[in-house]
Scaffold this active site. Structure first.
Site, PDB file in Angstrom:
ATOM      1  N   ARG A 105     -53.762 -92.166  34.515  1.00  0.00           N
ATOM      2  CA  ARG A 105     -54.658 -92.275  33.358  1.00  0.00           C
ATOM      3  C   ARG A 105     -54.254 -93.426  32.459  1.00  0.00           C
ATOM      4  O   ARG A 105     -55.047 -93.874  31.636  1.00  0.00           O
ATOM      5  CB  ARG A 105     -54.665 -90.966  32.569  1.00  0.00           C
ATOM      6  CG  ARG A 105     -55.410 -89.850  33.273  1.00  0.00           C
ATOM      7  CD  ARG A 105     -54.935 -88.479  32.853  1.00  0.00           C
ATOM      8  NE  ARG A 105     -55.231 -88.182  31.465  1.00  0.00           N
ATOM      9  CZ  ARG A 105     -56.019 -87.192  31.070  1.00  0.00           C
ATOM     10  NH1 ARG A 105     -56.595 -86.413  31.956  1.00  0.00           N
ATOM     11  NH2 ARG A 105     -56.227 -86.955  29.808  1.00  0.00           N
ATOM     12  N   ASP A 178     -69.676 -89.333  32.727  1.00  0.00           N
ATOM     13  CA  ASP A 178     -69.683 -90.527  31.873  1.00  0.00           C
ATOM     14  C   ASP A 178     -70.138 -91.707  32.734  1.00  0.00           C
ATOM     15  O   ASP A 178     -70.307 -91.564  33.959  1.00  0.00           O
ATOM     16  CB  ASP A 178     -68.301 -90.793  31.240  1.00  0.00           C
ATOM     17  CG  ASP A 178     -67.196 -90.868  32.275  1.00  0.00           C
ATOM     18  OD1 ASP A 178     -67.420 -91.447  33.357  1.00  0.00           O
ATOM     19  OD2 ASP A 178     -66.094 -90.346  32.012  1.00  0.00           O
ATOM     20  N   LYS A 201     -70.505 -89.752  26.768  1.00  0.00           N
ATOM     21  CA  LYS A 201     -69.194 -89.276  26.279  1.00  0.00           C
ATOM     22  C   LYS A 201     -68.732 -90.210  25.162  1.00  0.00           C
ATOM     23  O   LYS A 201     -68.749 -91.426  25.330  1.00  0.00           O
ATOM     24  CB  LYS A 201     -68.215 -89.301  27.454  1.00  0.00           C
ATOM     25  CG  LYS A 201     -66.864 -88.746  27.175  1.00  0.00           C
ATOM     26  CD  LYS A 201     -66.257 -88.195  28.471  1.00  0.00           C
ATOM     27  CE  LYS A 201     -65.193 -89.069  29.065  1.00  0.00           C
ATOM     28  NZ  LYS A 201     -64.639 -88.529  30.299  1.00  0.00           N
ATOM     29  N   ARG A 203     -65.518 -91.201  22.684  1.00  0.00           N
ATOM     30  CA  ARG A 203     -64.085 -90.989  22.503  1.00  0.00           C
ATOM     31  C   ARG A 203     -63.700 -91.351  21.083  1.00  0.00           C
ATOM     32  O   ARG A 203     -64.231 -92.300  20.507  1.00  0.00           O
ATOM     33  CB  ARG A 203     -63.287 -91.874  23.472  1.00  0.00           C
ATOM     34  CG  ARG A 203     -63.304 -91.342  24.892  1.00  0.00           C
ATOM     35  CD  ARG A 203     -62.333 -92.110  25.762  1.00  0.00           C
ATOM     36  NE  ARG A 203     -62.345 -91.592  27.123  1.00  0.00           N
ATOM     37  CZ  ARG A 203     -61.606 -90.569  27.546  1.00  0.00           C
ATOM     38  NH1 ARG A 203     -60.777 -89.970  26.715  1.00  0.00           N
ATOM     39  NH2 ARG A 203     -61.676 -90.153  28.781  1.00  0.00           N
ATOM     40  N   ASP A 229     -66.192 -84.887  38.768  1.00  0.00           N
ATOM     41  CA  ASP A 229     -65.182 -85.680  38.059  1.00  0.00           C
ATOM     42  C   ASP A 229     -63.947 -85.777  38.948  1.00  0.00           C
ATOM     43  O   ASP A 229     -63.892 -85.171  40.020  1.00  0.00           O
ATOM     44  CB  ASP A 229     -64.845 -85.013  36.713  1.00  0.00           C
ATOM     45  CG  ASP A 229     -64.474 -86.034  35.638  1.00  0.00           C
ATOM     46  OD1 ASP A 229     -64.077 -87.161  36.005  1.00  0.00           O
ATOM     47  OD2 ASP A 229     -64.549 -85.700  34.445  1.00  0.00           O
ATOM     48  N   THR A 237     -62.722 -81.567  28.118  1.00  0.00           N
ATOM     49  CA  THR A 237     -63.914 -82.347  28.450  1.00  0.00           C
ATOM     50  C   THR A 237     -64.978 -81.453  29.088  1.00  0.00           C
ATOM     51  O   THR A 237     -66.152 -81.477  28.698  1.00  0.00           O
ATOM     52  CB  THR A 237     -63.529 -83.484  29.430  1.00  0.00           C
ATOM     53  OG1 THR A 237     -62.448 -84.213  28.853  1.00  0.00           O
ATOM     54  CG2 THR A 237     -64.684 -84.411  29.702  1.00  0.00           C
TER      55      THR A 237
HETATM   56  C1  R5P Z   1     -61.490 -88.675  32.205  1.00  0.00           C
HETATM   57  O1  R5P Z   1     -61.639 -89.884  32.259  1.00  0.00           O
HETATM   58  C2  R5P Z   1     -61.254 -87.851  33.424  1.00  0.00           C
HETATM   59  O2  R5P Z   1     -62.071 -88.213  34.452  1.00  0.00           O
HETATM   60  C3  R5P Z   1     -61.384 -86.378  33.120  1.00  0.00           C
HETATM   61  O3  R5P Z   1     -62.651 -86.115  32.568  1.00  0.00           O
HETATM   62  C4  R5P Z   1     -60.320 -85.997  32.136  1.00  0.00           C
HETATM   63  O4  R5P Z   1     -59.083 -86.384  32.637  1.00  0.00           O
HETATM   64  C5  R5P Z   1     -60.303 -84.520  31.859  1.00  0.00           C
HETATM   65  O5  R5P Z   1     -59.344 -84.266  30.876  1.00  0.00           O
HETATM   66  P1  R5P Z   1     -59.361 -82.920  30.047  1.00  0.00           P
HETATM   67  O6  R5P Z   1     -59.593 -81.816  31.014  1.00  0.00           O
HETATM   68  O7  R5P Z   1     -58.013 -82.859  29.381  1.00  0.00           O
HETATM   69  O8  R5P Z   1     -60.449 -83.012  29.019  1.00  0.00           O
END
Ligand code: R5P
Length: 331
Positions: A105, A178, A201, A203, A229, A237
């Protein structure tokens, strides 16, 4: 019956497992018809990691399976030390099979004075002695280019999409969470024949860590959404997304992700009634206590990894695995 490759594998292929996901390694070994290599990995009293390979591997092609999931630093260090031990044991070739690539990430600076951790991890693996890596659904595909050694990038897309095909869902709609995942969602849409909708989305906060699903573009009312995803980390998310979908009149959502990171409150959050089912793979183990919601279906990625390992070992095309499934995926 699951496909196996027994009889196709030569003596000079050796498969080892770290402590991160031994069950997946066992499944791959069984599919390949090989025994897992003997290795001992344990902590020294001062918490440092001790690695000992307990058989000769001189002149062989070794594959070490280790996702760098939680505890990320311990698992990464195990992997680096094992690669170093293998290199010093005079192997011919070392392939690090990393079903979940941690630190992915952090692939760019999101504010000033931050590391680009994914690049550093790629460099560490190379310096340790890996000749090749195999990964599944990297957080962003360009991490492949952070490596100066061959990096085979696989996808769990067909494994996951096949599951939904078998469910014969009526009136489905694929949700791209997204803009960055539109291409992934398009591939699901082509395989399953469902239309596409896109979530917006937003941020905010330091490093963009706060995520808000601000709306959905496309017709979802009365439909069965499948949100696609790469991972669920804290589940924040997903929770935002299903709330927006519910508000827009969609039925409870299916969630399809490769990596069940399931950190912190994620298992609890998945209990939300607007979530029908969460389909993941076993790139990361899902212990019983994280199954709290009872909604998690775990598909095995072992057949894909076994086939990729065998093809690499036999110098055969790996991308053909996907083209045979009508998927264009640049491995
Ligand atoms: C974001 O860019 C990823 O693809 C996932 O949506 C994200 O890592 C999910 O993170 P979380 O479950 O902490 O919201």
């Amino acid at each position: 019956m699951a496909r196996t490759f027994q009889g196709d594998v030569h003596d000079d292929l050796r498969l080892f497992a770290g402590n991160a996901n031994p069950e997946l390694a066992k499944e791959i070994a069984m599919t390949l018809g090989v025994e897992l290599g003997r290795i001992s990995i344990s902590p020294f009293p001062n918490s440092e990691t001790r690695v000992q390979i307990e058989e000769s591997i001189r002149g062989t092609d070794v594959y070490i399976l280790q996702p760098t999931c939680q505890p990320a630093n311990d698992n990464l260090m195990e992997l680096l030390l094992t690669i170093d031990a293998m290199k010093r044991a005079s192997v011919r070739q070392i392939t690090a099979v990393i079903p979940y690539f941690g630190y992915g990430r952090q692939d760019k600076k999101s504010t000033g004075r931050e590391p680009i951790s994914a690049k550093l991890v790629a460099d560490l693996l190379t310096v340790a002695g890996a000749n090749r890596i195999v990964a599944v659904d990297l957080h962003v595909a360009q991490i492949q280019g952070f490596f100066d050694i061959p990096a085979d990038h696989l996808t769990a897309l067909t494994t996951l999409a096949d599951h939904f095909k078998q469910k014969q869902i009526d009136n489905g709609v694929i949700i791209a969470p997204d803009a960055g995942r539109v291409k992934l969602a398009e591939k699901y849409s082509n395989i399953l024949g469902f239309p596409l909708a896109l979530m917006h989305k937003r941020r905010s906060g330091e490093g963009g860590r706060e995520v808000e699903a601000a709306g959905v573009v496309g017709d979802v009312a009365g439909k069965n959404p499948i949100v696609v995803d790469d991972e669920i980390a804290t589940g924040g998310t997903v929770l935002e997304q299903v709330a927006v979908l519910e508000e827009a009149g969609a039925k409870p959502a299916y969630i399809s992700v490769t990596h069940p990171v399931l950190a912190g409150a994620a298992p609890e959050r998945l209990r939300h009634p607007a979530i029908r089912e969460v389909v993941v793979t076993n790139t990361i183990p899902v212990p019983a206590e994280k199954q709290a919601s009872g909604k998690i279906e775990v598909l095995s990625i072992a057949p894909l990894l076994a086939e990729a390992i065998l093809r690499i070992h036999q110098h055969r095309s790996v991308s053909q695995v996907f083209s045979a499934q009508q998927l264009v995926f640049p491995v």
